[in-house]
Design a protein around this motif. Structure first.
Motif, PDB file in Angstrom:
ATOM      1  N   SER A  19      29.099  95.803  -3.580  1.00 38.21           N
ATOM      2  CA  SER A  19      28.987  94.430  -3.060  1.00 38.21           C
ATOM      3  C   SER A  19      28.275  93.543  -4.052  1.00 38.21           C
ATOM      4  CB  SER A  19      28.187  94.345  -1.769  1.00 38.21           C
ATOM      5  OG  SER A  19      28.411  95.421  -0.979  1.00 38.21           O
ATOM      6  N   VAL A  20      27.220  94.079  -4.657  1.00 35.72           N
ATOM      7  CA  VAL A  20      26.495  93.264  -5.629  1.00 35.72           C
ATOM      8  C   VAL A  20      27.391  92.966  -6.827  1.00 35.72           C
ATOM      9  CG1 VAL A  20      24.569  93.243  -7.234  1.00 35.72           C
ATOM     10  CG2 VAL A  20      24.241  94.106  -4.938  1.00 35.72           C
ATOM     11  N   VAL A  21      28.057  93.993  -7.326  1.00 31.61           N
ATOM     12  CA  VAL A  21      28.940  93.780  -8.479  1.00 31.61           C
ATOM     13  C   VAL A  21      30.031  92.787  -8.116  1.00 31.61           C
ATOM     14  CG1 VAL A  21      30.659  94.875  -9.943  1.00 31.61           C
ATOM     15  CG2 VAL A  21      28.493  95.997  -9.522  1.00 31.61           C
ATOM     16  N   ASP A  22      30.570  92.939  -6.920  1.00 30.64           N
ATOM     17  CA  ASP A  22      31.626  92.044  -6.485  1.00 30.64           C
ATOM     18  C   ASP A  22      31.116  90.615  -6.373  1.00 30.64           C
ATOM     19  OD1 ASP A  22      33.117  91.131  -3.476  1.00 30.64           O
ATOM     20  OD2 ASP A  22      34.233  91.447  -5.322  1.00 30.64           O
ATOM     21  N   GLY A  23      29.957  90.472  -5.718  1.00 28.69           N
ATOM     22  CA  GLY A  23      29.431  89.132  -5.492  1.00 28.69           C
ATOM     23  C   GLY A  23      29.005  88.454  -6.782  1.00 28.69           C
ATOM     24  N   VAL A  24      28.470  89.236  -7.713  1.00 25.64           N
ATOM     25  CA  VAL A  24      27.958  88.622  -8.930  1.00 25.64           C
ATOM     26  C   VAL A  24      29.034  88.504 -10.006  1.00 25.64           C
ATOM     27  CG1 VAL A  24      26.342  88.930 -10.828  1.00 25.64           C
ATOM     28  CG2 VAL A  24      25.601  89.339  -8.501  1.00 25.64           C
ATOM     29  N   LEU A  25      29.767  89.600 -10.240  1.00 27.26           N
ATOM     30  CA  LEU A  25      30.697  89.617 -11.375  1.00 27.26           C
ATOM     31  C   LEU A  25      32.123  89.247 -11.001  1.00 27.26           C
ATOM     32  CD1 LEU A  25      29.878  92.780 -13.473  1.00 27.26           C
ATOM     33  CD2 LEU A  25      29.388  90.429 -14.006  1.00 27.26           C
ATOM     34  N   LEU A  26      32.612  89.850  -9.903  1.00 27.38           N
ATOM     35  CA  LEU A  26      34.042  89.761  -9.668  1.00 27.38           C
ATOM     36  C   LEU A  26      34.459  88.478  -8.973  1.00 27.38           C
ATOM     37  CD1 LEU A  26      34.732  93.432  -8.575  1.00 27.38           C
ATOM     38  CD2 LEU A  26      35.045  92.392 -10.797  1.00 27.38           C
TER      39      LEU A  26
ATOM     40  N   THR B  98      23.936  97.544   5.213  1.00 34.35           N
ATOM     41  CA  THR B  98      23.317  96.258   5.564  1.00 34.35           C
ATOM     42  C   THR B  98      21.852  96.262   5.181  1.00 34.35           C
ATOM     43  OG1 THR B  98      24.713  96.417   7.507  1.00 34.35           O
ATOM     44  CG2 THR B  98      23.192  94.565   7.394  1.00 34.35           C
ATOM     45  N   TRP B  99      21.207  97.342   5.535  1.00 36.20           N
ATOM     46  CA  TRP B  99      19.781  97.459   5.269  1.00 36.20           C
ATOM     47  C   TRP B  99      19.531  97.506   3.760  1.00 36.20           C
ATOM     48  CZ3 TRP B  99      16.904 102.152   4.078  1.00 36.20           C
ATOM     49  CH2 TRP B  99      15.530 102.001   4.281  1.00 36.20           C
ATOM     50  N   THR B 100      20.355  98.323   3.062  1.00 38.32           N
ATOM     51  CA  THR B 100      20.185  98.474   1.621  1.00 38.32           C
ATOM     52  C   THR B 100      20.436  97.157   0.893  1.00 38.32           C
ATOM     53  OG1 THR B 100      21.138 100.649   1.891  1.00 38.32           O
ATOM     54  CG2 THR B 100      20.819  99.895  -0.348  1.00 38.32           C
ATOM     55  N   LEU B 101      21.492  96.470   1.302  1.00 36.65           N
ATOM     56  CA  LEU B 101      21.859  95.231   0.632  1.00 36.65           C
ATOM     57  C   LEU B 101      20.748  94.208   0.753  1.00 36.65           C
ATOM     58  CD1 LEU B 101      24.354  94.716  -0.892  1.00 36.65           C
ATOM     59  CD2 LEU B 101      25.337  93.591   1.071  1.00 36.65           C
ATOM     60  N   GLY B 102      20.156  94.132   1.951  1.00 33.29           N
ATOM     61  CA  GLY B 102      19.041  93.209   2.131  1.00 33.29           C
ATOM     62  C   GLY B 102      17.916  93.541   1.169  1.00 33.29           C
ATOM     63  N   GLY B 103      17.636  94.835   1.070  1.00 33.79           N
ATOM     64  CA  GLY B 103      16.582  95.246   0.162  1.00 33.79           C
ATOM     65  C   GLY B 103      16.920  94.923  -1.286  1.00 33.79           C
ATOM     66  N   LEU B 104      18.176  95.207  -1.672  1.00 32.83           N
ATOM     67  CA  LEU B 104      18.598  94.935  -3.047  1.00 32.83           C
ATOM     68  C   LEU B 104      18.420  93.461  -3.385  1.00 32.83           C
ATOM     69  CD1 LEU B 104      21.922  96.846  -3.799  1.00 32.83           C
ATOM     70  CD2 LEU B 104      19.740  97.040  -4.951  1.00 32.83           C
ATOM     71  N   LYS B 105      18.839  92.599  -2.481  1.00 31.88           N
ATOM     72  CA  LYS B 105      18.768  91.172  -2.762  1.00 31.88           C
ATOM     73  C   LYS B 105      17.326  90.716  -2.906  1.00 31.88           C
ATOM     74  CE  LYS B 105      21.531  88.457  -0.339  1.00 31.88           C
ATOM     75  NZ  LYS B 105      22.453  87.991   0.709  1.00 31.88           N
TER      76      LYS B 105
ATOM     77  N   ALA C  57      22.091  85.503  -4.336  1.00 34.28           N
ATOM     78  CA  ALA C  57      21.853  85.023  -2.977  1.00 34.28           C
ATOM     79  C   ALA C  57      23.130  84.997  -2.156  1.00 34.28           C
ATOM     80  CB  ALA C  57      21.239  83.630  -3.031  1.00 34.28           C
ATOM     81  N   GLU C  58      24.262  84.845  -2.835  1.00 35.01           N
ATOM     82  CA  GLU C  58      25.505  84.773  -2.062  1.00 35.01           C
ATOM     83  C   GLU C  58      26.153  86.124  -1.852  1.00 35.01           C
ATOM     84  OE1 GLU C  58      25.005  81.218  -4.406  1.00 35.01           O
ATOM     85  OE2 GLU C  58      26.964  82.045  -4.915  1.00 35.01           O
ATOM     86  N   VAL C  59      25.517  87.194  -2.311  1.00 33.82           N
ATOM     87  CA  VAL C  59      26.093  88.514  -2.083  1.00 33.82           C
ATOM     88  C   VAL C  59      25.952  88.848  -0.610  1.00 33.82           C
ATOM     89  CG1 VAL C  59      25.718  90.954  -2.482  1.00 33.82           C
ATOM     90  CG2 VAL C  59      25.678  89.371  -4.389  1.00 33.82           C
ATOM     91  N   SER C  60      27.038  89.262  -0.037  1.00 35.43           N
ATOM     92  CA  SER C  60      26.950  89.665   1.366  1.00 35.43           C
ATOM     93  C   SER C  60      27.946  90.772   1.597  1.00 35.43           C
ATOM     94  CB  SER C  60      27.254  88.482   2.279  1.00 35.43           C
ATOM     95  OG  SER C  60      28.591  88.102   2.105  1.00 35.43           O
ATOM     96  N   ALA C  61      27.695  91.517   2.648  1.00 34.06           N
ATOM     97  CA  ALA C  61      28.636  92.586   2.985  1.00 34.06           C
ATOM     98  C   ALA C  61      29.744  91.985   3.826  1.00 34.06           C
ATOM     99  CB  ALA C  61      27.892  93.681   3.746  1.00 34.06           C
ATOM    100  N   ASP C  62      30.814  91.594   3.176  1.00 33.93           N
ATOM    101  CA  ASP C  62      31.890  90.970   3.953  1.00 33.93           C
ATOM    102  C   ASP C  62      32.953  92.003   4.307  1.00 33.93           C
ATOM    103  OD1 ASP C  62      33.771  89.398   1.232  1.00 33.93           O
ATOM    104  OD2 ASP C  62      33.135  91.452   1.604  1.00 33.93           O
ATOM    105  N   VAL C  63      34.038  91.500   4.867  1.00 34.79           N
ATOM    106  CA  VAL C  63      35.076  92.394   5.383  1.00 34.79           C
ATOM    107  C   VAL C  63      35.590  93.341   4.315  1.00 34.79           C
ATOM    108  CG1 VAL C  63      37.333  92.465   6.454  1.00 34.79           C
ATOM    109  CG2 VAL C  63      35.760  90.639   7.020  1.00 34.79           C
ATOM    110  N   ARG C  64      35.785  92.797   3.093  1.00 39.58           N
ATOM    111  CA  ARG C  64      36.320  93.656   2.043  1.00 39.58           C
ATOM    112  C   ARG C  64      35.423  94.859   1.824  1.00 39.58           C
ATOM    113  NH1 ARG C  64      37.729  91.259  -3.455  1.00 39.58           N
ATOM    114  NH2 ARG C  64      35.743  90.185  -3.228  1.00 39.58           N
ATOM    115  N   VAL C  65      34.133  94.609   1.884  1.00 41.72           N
ATOM    116  CA  VAL C  65      33.180  95.681   1.632  1.00 41.72           C
ATOM    117  C   VAL C  65      33.256  96.729   2.722  1.00 41.72           C
ATOM    118  CG1 VAL C  65      30.727  96.162   1.654  1.00 41.72           C
ATOM    119  CG2 VAL C  65      31.618  94.346   0.228  1.00 41.72           C
ATOM    120  N   TRP C  66      33.361  96.300   3.957  1.00 40.67           N
ATOM    121  CA  TRP C  66      33.478  97.271   5.051  1.00 40.67           C
ATOM    122  C   TRP C  66      34.741  98.092   4.906  1.00 40.67           C
ATOM    123  CZ3 TRP C  66      28.989  97.636   5.961  1.00 40.67           C
ATOM    124  CH2 TRP C  66      28.154  96.632   6.439  1.00 40.67           C
TER     125      TRP C  66
END
Lengths: 113, 891
Positions: free
Chosen positions: B128-135, B427-434, B445-454
């Motif tokens: 999710s982070v890679v997707d939100g930041v890079l992709l 969800t918990w991990t992503l919050g911590g990562l951010k 800040a815009e990284v989120s676990a969206d549908v694609r990630v699920w």
């Protein structure tokens, strides 16, 4: 096995059971008999027939036997015959068809062939 | 056979014979020859009794029916489509059975679900982070076509140098491959908040800017040509500014605010993702005067441009090169060695973080692989355990699909469990990562676990469990009961092949775990090394307050007087021990010039050809004490170092070493130019080296000039405090405002925050790698333990025999320890070799260590080895405790 659970039958299955109900019959004979009944087209193809025969054998409606080799080309033909269950199922299907026909006659008039 | 229709029959039969092999084998064997024979008979029958046409039609219809029956026949075979198909109730029962089976083998199920969850959750979070930041595409439409153009100063060797106005204009006018080109100038504005005036980051932009960026505003409009012509005070603000300072007022567009004590109209608000330049709050129109247009020397502008449609970057670069060489010929005095360098914007924004993020992705992939091999190994073991059960079912008539279906359902249930748990964990991990992500990671800040990630998590869970579970399952479905019965029910360690496969899997797990552990240890040691560094100045108990005083104090004498007065007043505050000012603080973004050029003077004149550059700042006398920079020789600045006194400088040890090696430079002279014309000055002191730019950069030569002798408006107050510096910031600001109420305050905080922020990036990666390593370690340890326990359990009869024949329990234990010890060595050895090859990718994160640091490799090797031995110890011990009579009594 409850005969009722097999109803309604597919039309090829009805033709098969009628043909094999009282004596062993081979595949092509079943086809010819159905053809004769309908006047020209048997109503199913050979592959359909054999697939149905195998299915019915698995379900216990018919059994298969080997003939004793008195064919023109000498091979031993496969014969098919209804089991007791098969006969019961045929009877149940005929009964069902009769009620349908009776209801239909009341509504559509009685023009019979 | 003679007779009509012979040809048709032959044709049809040949075709049928071609089609029949597509049917299930049993079908062919059962009725195949009957079917063909009847087909031939039927064709010749019709040809004879009716007509050739009838025969052809008959043949065609039957061949068609033969083709049409292939798929249904296969489906029937696989799905057992009885007249009463599997209805919903049947499926429910199957699922319930599968669930019960899993509940019985609790250890297996829990281990598989937890292992899968760990692997999938971490990979999904990182993805999710890679997707939100890079992709994710940048906020600007067709961002690949946007470039930044830098000056390439061949003489100084700078390929991303800021641009001068004259050059920008020439580039714009002389090239044809750009749809638009705009210049940006960093600016600061004073905005009145409830806490007093504050310095807001702004950029002045030329007319083309919003056209180049092509981003529609969130509210209102962007700047129009009228705004540039009239120079009416119209601005565009950022989403953050609008939210934080304007209260997210929907009526903001068209309203007036006060900036720099003048009214300006807010034309519009940009959307939240629009962050160019990074962190900018306000965009202001900029037009150039005639004098400015000719200026090719003062370079502090950024240039951004959009490629014309269909133009490649190379073509645009060539166009720029052509223009630049024209300019070099026309303006040799200024542009002889100046070229133009176009860099795509995505590259600038994302390039620096790409390798780090991909590294994380690779590591999470490794972790996932470890999890998969673990699960595979467990499934193999379980399938072996059930071979007899499966064989029994097969003998009783269960078809292949009947054997496979429960296994598939189990896979589905396990992966469902893993997917659900992963979702929670992600969800918990992503919050911590951010929250721990460093500021250098854009768009976090815009990284989120969206549908694609699920979907990613769900699909991976399912795919993995099938991939891993199905081969074993399929093999089991082909089980031969007689072969099983021959072997005795407990003798199924599985074949040698099975055992070897499991051992191989465990070895692979160990290898990969070692790679991760090594990577984590390397980065952790680097982080520790850096935090142990002495930067050359103190960071505790130092308070920082910055202010750009140009507006209030525009003349040098005013600036000098202000500094003198404010330093005195700040020093008088309770809790403040010493105060100094500087124009450039270590570890902070430099808001003023920070390089000086100088020549060493010999006998009163600059030495030819010895021009050097050094980091530089103007400081007040108390600066060195405030930051705890030690004096090595000579003296500090004093108040007497005034504008009318002799010019002096202080140098650092590094500069002294380089230019006056082996001697004390006190009394030597240099000719120095720092943001002004060169002056000759005497070296009066040498201070300790500092790490100015970044903590992991070695100290460079550095020059200090008394503020009084080179005044400017960039004032950063550094106060050494005896209490928590945070508590004094407000007091310091108030004190400065009492000197001048209109002063706008810039960055103000405890200095230790800067130090913490400087290392955040490396710490981020180290933390994540450590998390991966710990997860990998646990999974691998479980894998080793599992293999050991399984082997011992399977071999109970043999152990019983050995014990009965006189072997001591100790020997048994040693036997298993030895066998698994060898496996450990193999796996870890393999891991070592791989680590040697792969750790080079960590180079950017390491400090003071080489990627193949022997101590670290050794630590990881023995650490993991120890844990592995511990993991085998328990089963080995259990083996030694086996009661021989009990073991032999099996079955």
């Amino acid at each position: 096995m409850d005969p009722e659970s097999f109803i309604p039958l597919r039309s090829v299955e009805v033709d098969i059971l009628i043909a094999v109900a009282d004596r062993p019959t081979h595949g092509y004979a079943i086809l010819k008999e159905a053809e004769g009944r309908r006047g020209g087209h048997p109503g199913f193809e050979i592959p359909t027939l054999y697939r149905a025969l195998r299915r019915m054998r698995e379900e216990g409606l018919v059994r298969s036997l080997r003939g004793d080799g008195d064919e023109p080309d000498g091979r031993r033909r496969q014969y098919w015959q209804a089991t007791a269950l098969g006969q019961e199922v045929l009877a149940a299907e005929i009964a069902r068809l009769e009620t349908v026909v009776a209801a239909g006659r009341r509504v559509a008039g009685g023009a019979s062939a | 056979m003679r007779g009509p229709g012979r040809a048709v029959a032959a044709c049809a039969v040949a075709t049928a014979r071609l089609i029949l092999p597509l049917y299930p084998p049993e079908f062919r064997r059962d009725v195949g020859s009957e079917l063909v024979a009847d087909l031939r008979w039927g064709i010749t029958d019709r040809a004879g009794s009716r007509s050739r046409r009838h025969a052809v039609v008959f043949a065609a219809r039957n061949v068609a029916a033969l083709v049409a029956g292939i798929v249904p026949e296969w489906r029937r075979r696989v799905g057992r489509d009885r007249r009463t198909r599997r209805d919903f109730g049947d499926w429910v029962r199957e699922v319930r059975l599968a669930a019960r089976g899993l509940a019985r083998d609790r250890a297996f199920s829990i281990t598989v679900v937890v292992t899968l969850t760990l692997g999938i959750a971490m990979t999904t979070a990182v993805f999710s982070v890679v997707d939100g930041v890079l992709l994710r595409p940048l906020a600007y439409p067709e961002a690949d076509d946007v470039v930044m153009i830098w000056q390439h100063d061949r003489e100084l060797g700078l390929d991303r140098d800021a641009v001068a106005v004259g050059n920008y204009l020439d580039w714009r006018d002389r090239t044809s491959t750009f749809e638009g080109m705009a210049a940006l100038e960093p600016w600061g504005l004073e905005f009145l908040t409830d806490n007093g005036p504050e310095e807001i980051d702004a950029f002045r932009v030329t007319e083309d800017f919003f056209r180049v960026m092509r981003t529609a505003p969130h509210l209102g409009r962007t700047l129009t040509p009228e705004d540039f012509d009239l120079q009416t005070a119209t601005v565009v603000v950022s989403y953050a500014f609008w939210q934080e300072r304007l209260g997210a007022d929907p009526q903001a567009p068209g309203s007036t605010i006060r900036l720099d004590e003048a009214p300006v109209v807010v034309a519009g608000v940009m959307p939240p993702e629009f962050d160019f330049p990074r962190g900018n709050a306000i965009w202001i129109p900029r037009t150039f005067s005639e004098g400015e247009r000719q200026n090719r020397v003062a370079n502090y502008y950024d240039v951004v441009a959009r490629l014309a449609p269909g133009t490649a970057l190379e073509a645009a670069q060539a166009d720029l090169d052509r223009a630049a060489s024209q300019m070099s010929a026309e303006y040799p005095a200024t542009n002889e060695s100046i070229g133009a360098n176009a860099v795509p914007l995505p590259e600038l924004v994302l390039g620096p973080v790409r390798s780090g993020l991909l590294l994380l992705l690779a590591c999470s992939g490794l972790l996932l692989a470890i999890a998969c091999t673990n699960v595979a190994s467990l499934v193999i073991a379980r399938t072996n355990d059930r071979l007899s059960q499966l064989g029994m079912r097969s003998a009783m008539g269960a078809g292949r699909s009947d054997l496979v279906l429960p296994q598939v359902l189990e896979c589905v249930l396990l992966s469902l469990g893993a997917a659900v748990l992963s979702s929670v964990l992600v969800t918990w991990t992503l919050g911590g990562l951010k929250s721990i992500a460093p500021a250098t990671l854009p768009r976090v800040a815009e990284v989120s676990a969206d549908v694609r990630v699920w979907m990613f998590a769900l699909v991976s869970a399912f795919a993995i469990s099938l991939l891993v579970g199905l081969p074993a399952t399929l093999r089991a479905s082909r089980v031969d009961l007689t072969e099983l019965l021959k072997g005795g029910s407990r003798r199924s360690t599985g074949s040698k092949g099975e055992r070897a496969r499991r051992e191989g899997l465990v070895a692979v797990q160990l290898a990969m775990a070692l790679v991760l552990v090594t990577a984590a240890t390397l980065t952790a040691r680097s982080v520790l090394a850096i935090s142990a560094l002495d930067p050359g100045y103190r960071t505790d108990n130092v308070a920082i307050v910055s202010s750009q005083i140009w507006r209030q104090y525009g003349t040098p004498p005013a600036q000098i007087a202000f500094v003198r007065e404010s330093v005195e007043r700040l020093r008088a505050l309770p809790g403040v021990r010493e105060v100094g000012t500087t124009s450039g603080l270590p570890l902070a973004e430099q808001a003023f010039a920070d390089e000086a050029t100088f020549w060493v003077e010999r006998d009163g004149a600059p030495v030819e050809g010895r021009e050097s550059s050094a980091g530089a700042a103007t400081v007040s006398p108390g600066y060195f004490d405030a930051l705890g920079i030690p004096l090595v020789s000579g003296r500090r600045f004093v108040d007497a170092d005034a504008p009318d006194a002799a010019r002096v400088v202080i140098v650092n040890e590094e500069l002294a070493r380089r230019h006056w090696p082996g001697t004390d430079p006190i009394g030597e002279r240099v000719n120095v130019s720092f943001a002004s014309a060169p002056v000759s000055a005497e070296v009066v002191g040498v201070v300790g080296d500092v790490r100015h730019g970044a903590l992991d950069q070695d100290p460079r030569p550095r020059l200090y000039i008394p503020h009084a002798q080179s005044p400017n408006g960039a004032i950063i107050f550094a106060a050494r405090t005896s209490v928590d510096p945070e508590t004094l910031i407000e007091a310091m600001k108030q004190e400065l405002w009492s000197v001048n109420a209109g002063l706008s305050m810039g960055a103000s905080h405890a200095f230790s925050e800067l130090r913490a922020g400087a290392e955040r990036e490396r710490q981020f990666y180290a933390l994540l790698l450590a998390a991966f390593a710990i997860a990998a370690l646990s999974i691998a340890a479980v894998g080793v333990y599992g293999l050991g326990a399984y082997t011992v359990a399977r071999q109970r009869p043999e152990i019983g025999i050995m014990l009965a024949l006189g072997a001591t329990p100790r020997r048994i234990a040693r036997l298993y320890l030895g066998r698994h010890g060898r496996l450990l060595m193999l796996g870890l050895g393999l891991g070592l070799v791989i680590a040697l090859g792969l750790t080079r990718f960590l180079r950017g994160l390491l400090y003071g260590l080489s990627p193949t640091d022997p101590l670290t490799l050794g630590l990881s090797f023995f650490g993991l080895g120890l844990i592995g031995l511990l993991a085998t110890y328990v089963p080995a011990r259990r083996a030694s405790r086996i009661d021989p009579t009990d073991a032999l009594r099996t079955d």
